[in-house]
Structures are given as C-alpha cells and as structure tokens.
Design a protein around this motif. Sequence first.
Motif, PDB file in Angstrom:
ATOM      1  N   GLY A   1      36.739  60.650  48.711  1.00 18.77           N
ATOM      2  CA  GLY A   1      37.092  62.034  48.199  1.00 18.77           C
ATOM      3  C   GLY A   1      35.859  62.376  47.281  1.00 18.77           C
ATOM      4  O   GLY A   1      34.672  61.843  47.232  1.00 18.77           O
ATOM      5  N   GLU A   2      36.051  63.518  46.764  1.00 16.85           N
ATOM      6  CA  GLU A   2      34.879  64.365  46.312  1.00 16.85           C
ATOM      7  C   GLU A   2      34.208  63.550  44.981  1.00 16.85           C
ATOM      8  O   GLU A   2      33.119  63.461  44.745  1.00 16.85           O
ATOM      9  CB  GLU A   2      35.108  65.733  45.838  1.00 16.85           C
ATOM     10  CG  GLU A   2      34.123  66.577  45.176  1.00 16.85           C
ATOM     11  CD  GLU A   2      34.730  67.797  45.040  1.00 16.85           C
ATOM     12  OE1 GLU A   2      34.030  68.593  44.396  1.00 16.85           O
ATOM     13  OE2 GLU A   2      35.704  68.537  45.691  1.00 16.85           O
ATOM     14  N   SER A   3      35.332  62.972  44.156  1.00 15.42           N
ATOM     15  CA  SER A   3      34.764  62.420  43.082  1.00 15.42           C
ATOM     16  C   SER A   3      35.003  60.789  43.029  1.00 15.42           C
ATOM     17  O   SER A   3      34.739  60.251  42.157  1.00 15.42           O
ATOM     18  CB  SER A   3      35.475  62.968  41.810  1.00 15.42           C
ATOM     19  OG  SER A   3      36.801  62.752  41.929  1.00 15.42           O
ATOM     20  N   LYS A   4      35.668  60.445  44.022  1.00 15.21           N
ATOM     21  CA  LYS A   4      36.186  58.847  44.119  1.00 15.21           C
ATOM     22  C   LYS A   4      36.135  58.298  45.615  1.00 15.21           C
ATOM     23  O   LYS A   4      36.484  58.939  46.338  1.00 15.21           O
ATOM     24  CB  LYS A   4      37.504  58.802  43.626  1.00 15.21           C
ATOM     25  CG  LYS A   4      38.019  57.250  43.429  1.00 15.21           C
ATOM     26  CD  LYS A   4      39.445  57.220  42.804  1.00 15.21           C
ATOM     27  CE  LYS A   4      40.478  57.878  43.635  1.00 15.21           C
ATOM     28  NZ  LYS A   4      41.724  57.486  43.196  1.00 15.21           N
ATOM     29  N   VAL A   5      35.791  57.359  45.745  1.00 17.93           N
ATOM     30  CA  VAL A   5      35.504  56.331  47.044  1.00 17.93           C
ATOM     31  C   VAL A   5      36.326  54.837  46.829  1.00 17.93           C
ATOM     32  O   VAL A   5      35.946  54.379  45.619  1.00 17.93           O
ATOM     33  CB  VAL A   5      34.195  56.067  47.445  1.00 17.93           C
ATOM     34  CG1 VAL A   5      34.211  55.031  48.542  1.00 17.93           C
ATOM     35  CG2 VAL A   5      33.688  57.436  47.931  1.00 17.93           C
ATOM     36  N   ILE A   6      37.162  54.643  47.923  1.00 20.86           N
ATOM     37  CA  ILE A   6      37.835  53.460  47.671  1.00 20.86           C
ATOM     38  C   ILE A   6      37.405  52.500  49.022  1.00 20.86           C
ATOM     39  O   ILE A   6      37.556  53.084  50.264  1.00 20.86           O
ATOM     40  CB  ILE A   6      39.299  53.414  47.333  1.00 20.86           C
ATOM     41  CG1 ILE A   6      39.643  54.157  46.081  1.00 20.86           C
ATOM     42  CG2 ILE A   6      39.891  52.131  47.417  1.00 20.86           C
ATOM     43  CD1 ILE A   6      41.066  54.481  45.957  1.00 20.86           C
ATOM     44  N   VAL A   7      37.111  51.197  48.549  1.00 25.07           N
ATOM     45  CA  VAL A   7      36.642  50.505  49.903  1.00 25.07           C
ATOM     46  C   VAL A   7      37.497  49.222  49.822  1.00 25.07           C
ATOM     47  O   VAL A   7      37.687  48.726  48.581  1.00 25.07           O
ATOM     48  CB  VAL A   7      35.053  50.428  50.197  1.00 25.07           C
ATOM     49  CG1 VAL A   7      34.442  51.637  50.515  1.00 25.07           C
ATOM     50  CG2 VAL A   7      34.439  49.449  49.200  1.00 25.07           C
ATOM     51  N   SER A   8      37.492  48.506  50.837  1.00 23.05           N
ATOM     52  CA  SER A   8      38.170  47.403  50.719  1.00 23.05           C
ATOM     53  C   SER A   8      37.569  46.297  51.703  1.00 23.05           C
ATOM     54  O   SER A   8      36.767  46.586  52.443  1.00 23.05           O
ATOM     55  CB  SER A   8      39.644  47.282  50.973  1.00 23.05           C
ATOM     56  OG  SER A   8      40.096  47.793  52.167  1.00 23.05           O
ATOM     57  N   ILE A   9      38.190  44.769  51.544  1.00 20.84           N
ATOM     58  CA  ILE A   9      37.630  43.813  52.225  1.00 20.84           C
ATOM     59  C   ILE A   9      38.829  42.832  52.372  1.00 20.84           C
ATOM     60  O   ILE A   9      39.413  42.540  51.007  1.00 20.84           O
ATOM     61  CB  ILE A   9      36.285  43.150  51.904  1.00 20.84           C
ATOM     62  CG1 ILE A   9      36.087  42.094  53.163  1.00 20.84           C
ATOM     63  CG2 ILE A   9      36.555  42.333  50.469  1.00 20.84           C
ATOM     64  CD1 ILE A   9      34.433  41.478  52.928  1.00 20.84           C
ATOM     65  N   GLU A  10      39.216  42.191  53.341  1.00 22.61           N
ATOM     66  CA  GLU A  10      40.259  41.199  53.520  1.00 22.61           C
ATOM     67  C   GLU A  10      39.515  39.725  53.428  1.00 22.61           C
ATOM     68  O   GLU A  10      38.651  39.684  54.181  1.00 22.61           O
ATOM     69  CB  GLU A  10      41.081  41.151  54.890  1.00 22.61           C
ATOM     70  CG  GLU A  10      41.933  40.117  55.008  1.00 22.61           C
ATOM     71  CD  GLU A  10      43.135  40.042  54.024  1.00 22.61           C
ATOM     72  OE1 GLU A  10      43.750  39.383  53.720  1.00 22.61           O
ATOM     73  OE2 GLU A  10      43.473  41.539  53.905  1.00 22.61           O
ATOM     74  N   ILE A  11      39.704  39.000  52.376  1.00 26.75           N
ATOM     75  CA  ILE A  11      38.965  37.876  52.213  1.00 26.75           C
ATOM     76  C   ILE A  11      39.139  36.740  53.224  1.00 26.75           C
ATOM     77  O   ILE A  11      40.185  36.721  53.567  1.00 26.75           O
ATOM     78  CB  ILE A  11      39.302  37.174  50.827  1.00 26.75           C
ATOM     79  CG1 ILE A  11      38.953  38.403  49.596  1.00 26.75           C
ATOM     80  CG2 ILE A  11      38.300  35.775  50.604  1.00 26.75           C
ATOM     81  CD1 ILE A  11      39.369  37.801  48.172  1.00 26.75           C
ATOM     82  N   LYS A  12      38.213  36.346  53.891  1.00 29.37           N
ATOM     83  CA  LYS A  12      38.014  35.371  54.882  1.00 29.37           C
ATOM     84  C   LYS A  12      37.260  34.172  54.467  1.00 29.37           C
ATOM     85  O   LYS A  12      36.569  34.145  53.492  1.00 29.37           O
ATOM     86  CB  LYS A  12      37.543  36.074  56.097  1.00 29.37           C
ATOM     87  CG  LYS A  12      37.976  37.292  56.729  1.00 29.37           C
ATOM     88  CD  LYS A  12      38.874  37.108  57.963  1.00 29.37           C
ATOM     89  CE  LYS A  12      39.303  38.344  58.402  1.00 29.37           C
ATOM     90  NZ  LYS A  12      40.634  38.754  58.324  1.00 29.37           N
ATOM     91  N   PRO A  13      37.472  33.009  55.063  1.00 33.53           N
ATOM     92  CA  PRO A  13      36.946  31.712  54.573  1.00 33.53           C
ATOM     93  C   PRO A  13      35.332  31.952  54.672  1.00 33.53           C
ATOM     94  O   PRO A  13      34.799  31.402  53.546  1.00 33.53           O
ATOM     95  CB  PRO A  13      37.239  30.662  55.521  1.00 33.53           C
ATOM     96  CG  PRO A  13      38.779  31.043  56.225  1.00 33.53           C
ATOM     97  CD  PRO A  13      38.371  32.793  56.217  1.00 33.53           C
TER      98      PRO A  13
END
Length: 142
Positions: A35-47
């Motif tokens: 977004g213009e003022s916000k970014v969201i990223v993620s990760i699925e935790i793996k071993p």
Amino acid sequence: MKTDSDGVHPNFEHWGKIAESTFWGFVGCEIEELGESKVIVSIEIKPHHLNLIGILHGGVHATLIDSAMGLVAMIARPNDNVVTSNLTMNYVAPTERGRVFVTAEIIHSSRKMITTQAFARAENGDLCAFGTGTFRVINKPA
C-alpha cells in the motif's frame, strides 16, 4: 502511489516474480499487501528457519523486517533506488511454528533519507520482534 481498480499496487506481481529468484525467494518470503503507506510481508516457518534451540532465527526476523521496510521505502520513491543504511532490531518473544507477518510503514522522509519501522507478529497477533531502518535514497542513472 497509484493503484489499480482493485487497490493493488501496480508493481505487486512484478516485484513478487523478481523476488522469487533472489535471497527473498530463497528464504520463502511472501508479499501480502503493498500500500501507499503500509507493506505486509509474511513467511511460513519451516525447520530450516529455526536456530539451534528450535525457535525462529533472528536473521529471519531481520530479513523480513528489513525487506518489508525496504519495500515501503521503494514505494515512496518509485523513481529512485533505496538502500538500507541502518537497521536496528529488537527481539521480544520467540516463535517456532506457523506464519509470521511483518507490517512496515514510513515514519519520516527527507530528500535523501527515509526512516521506517516494522513489527513482526505471530499468527495469533503476539509481537515477536520489531525494528527501525534508515534507507538512503540514491538517484537512478538517467
């Protein structure tokens, strides 16, 4: 920032595709929202994301936080390059499974510097880590 009719940043798919073959893709990061003022990223935790005591490695937190803050800085300066000049991390609570989401936003911007902050949270909303970053704005060659 311009978005299309769905409110999606025009570089969303392009950046996601490029990122697949970089360190970002190797780690398994995913863009959730631009977004213009916000970014969201993620990760699925793996071993392989865990450290020797079985919790998410601090370097994975740092990668997610730095990357999310870098994306929001890139959106703010689409005609320039930005590079991390300072990253400060704070580790609050361990996490060992599930998905981690990082939300980043700009807190200050000047002609040559952008200061950002980001928060990493477990799926249940618990704060895992947070950080601040300063990004140097570098003019792209003409």
